[in-house]
Motif scaffolding. Sequence first.
Motif, mmCIF file in Angstrom:
data_model
loop_
_atom_site.group_PDB
_atom_site.id
_atom_site.type_symbol
_atom_site.label_atom_id
_atom_site.label_comp_id
_atom_site.label_asym_id
_atom_site.label_seq_id
_atom_site.Cartn_x
_atom_site.Cartn_y
_atom_site.Cartn_z
ATOM 1 N N ARG A 1 0.839 -1.196 0.000
ATOM 2 C CA ARG A 1 0.000 0.000 0.000
ATOM 3 C C ARG A 1 0.872 1.243 0.000
ATOM 4 N NH1 ARG A 1 -1.829 3.842 3.452
ATOM 5 N NH2 ARG A 1 -3.969 4.570 3.189
ATOM 6 N N GLN A 2 0.545 2.156 -0.879
ATOM 7 C CA GLN A 2 1.200 3.469 -0.938
ATOM 8 C C GLN A 2 0.388 4.435 -0.087
ATOM 9 O OE1 GLN A 2 2.129 5.005 -4.961
ATOM 10 N NE2 GLN A 2 0.637 6.590 -4.486
ATOM 11 N N ASP A 3 1.055 5.320 0.652
ATOM 12 C CA ASP A 3 0.342 6.237 1.537
ATOM 13 C C ASP A 3 -0.236 7.461 0.836
ATOM 14 O OD1 ASP A 3 0.495 4.787 3.888
ATOM 15 O OD2 ASP A 3 2.413 5.658 4.455
ATOM 16 N N PRO B 1 -0.835 9.337 -2.938
ATOM 17 C CA PRO B 1 -2.206 9.123 -2.475
ATOM 18 C C PRO B 1 -2.391 7.656 -2.091
ATOM 19 C CG PRO B 1 -2.174 9.190 -4.864
ATOM 20 C CD PRO B 1 -0.774 9.477 -4.405
ATOM 21 N N PRO B 2 -3.310 7.383 -1.173
ATOM 22 C CA PRO B 2 -3.485 6.000 -0.742
ATOM 23 C C PRO B 2 -3.993 5.116 -1.874
ATOM 24 C CG PRO B 2 -5.145 7.425 0.260
ATOM 25 C CD PRO B 2 -4.216 8.301 -0.501
ATOM 26 N N LYS B 3 -3.252 4.052 -2.125
ATOM 27 C CA LYS B 3 -3.665 3.079 -3.139
ATOM 28 C C LYS B 3 -2.809 1.833 -2.986
ATOM 29 C CE LYS B 3 -0.739 3.967 -7.141
ATOM 30 N NZ LYS B 3 -0.766 4.133 -8.586
ATOM 31 N N MET B 4 -3.263 0.753 -3.603
ATOM 32 C CA MET B 4 -2.476 -0.470 -3.642
ATOM 33 C C MET B 4 -1.458 -0.261 -4.756
ATOM 34 S SD MET B 4 -2.225 -3.390 -2.023
ATOM 35 C CE MET B 4 -3.809 -3.714 -1.265
#
Length: 138
Positions: A78-80, A82-85
């Motif tokens: 998960r990337q913080d 922007p939040p996304k897989m």
Amino acid sequence: MLEYGVNAERLDAHGSLASCKEAELLLDTDVDGRMDAFNPAELLLAALAGCMIKGIERVTPMLHFKLRGVEITLRGVRQDSPPKMASVEYTLTVDTDENDRRLELLHQNVMKYGTVYNTLAAGTTITGTIRRAAGKKS
């Protein structure tokens, strides 16, 4: 076109309940998390695993591919912001006596025809391998 429907309801600050057809699934919607339910990111990975296994069930009769079992291990990052897989990695393990070329053909079909797989692949890096279950011939 096929259509799908799911209903979800907040039970309390710790969880929610999703339902569809005659099935119910407890959801981890607690800000602090909970161990007895899938959180949304885990549900996404489970949906991908289900898609891949269903794809295998769909194509094995057409390919006359014989297998005894399938297991998929997935890892999502998960990337913080922007939040996304950001990425998903998987290992698809098949218990089969089919040769390596046929095993790879099965993998290609799973990647090409999976609804959830293709939806996620459009916005997320998906990498994975297919392998034979330990102790099986190549």
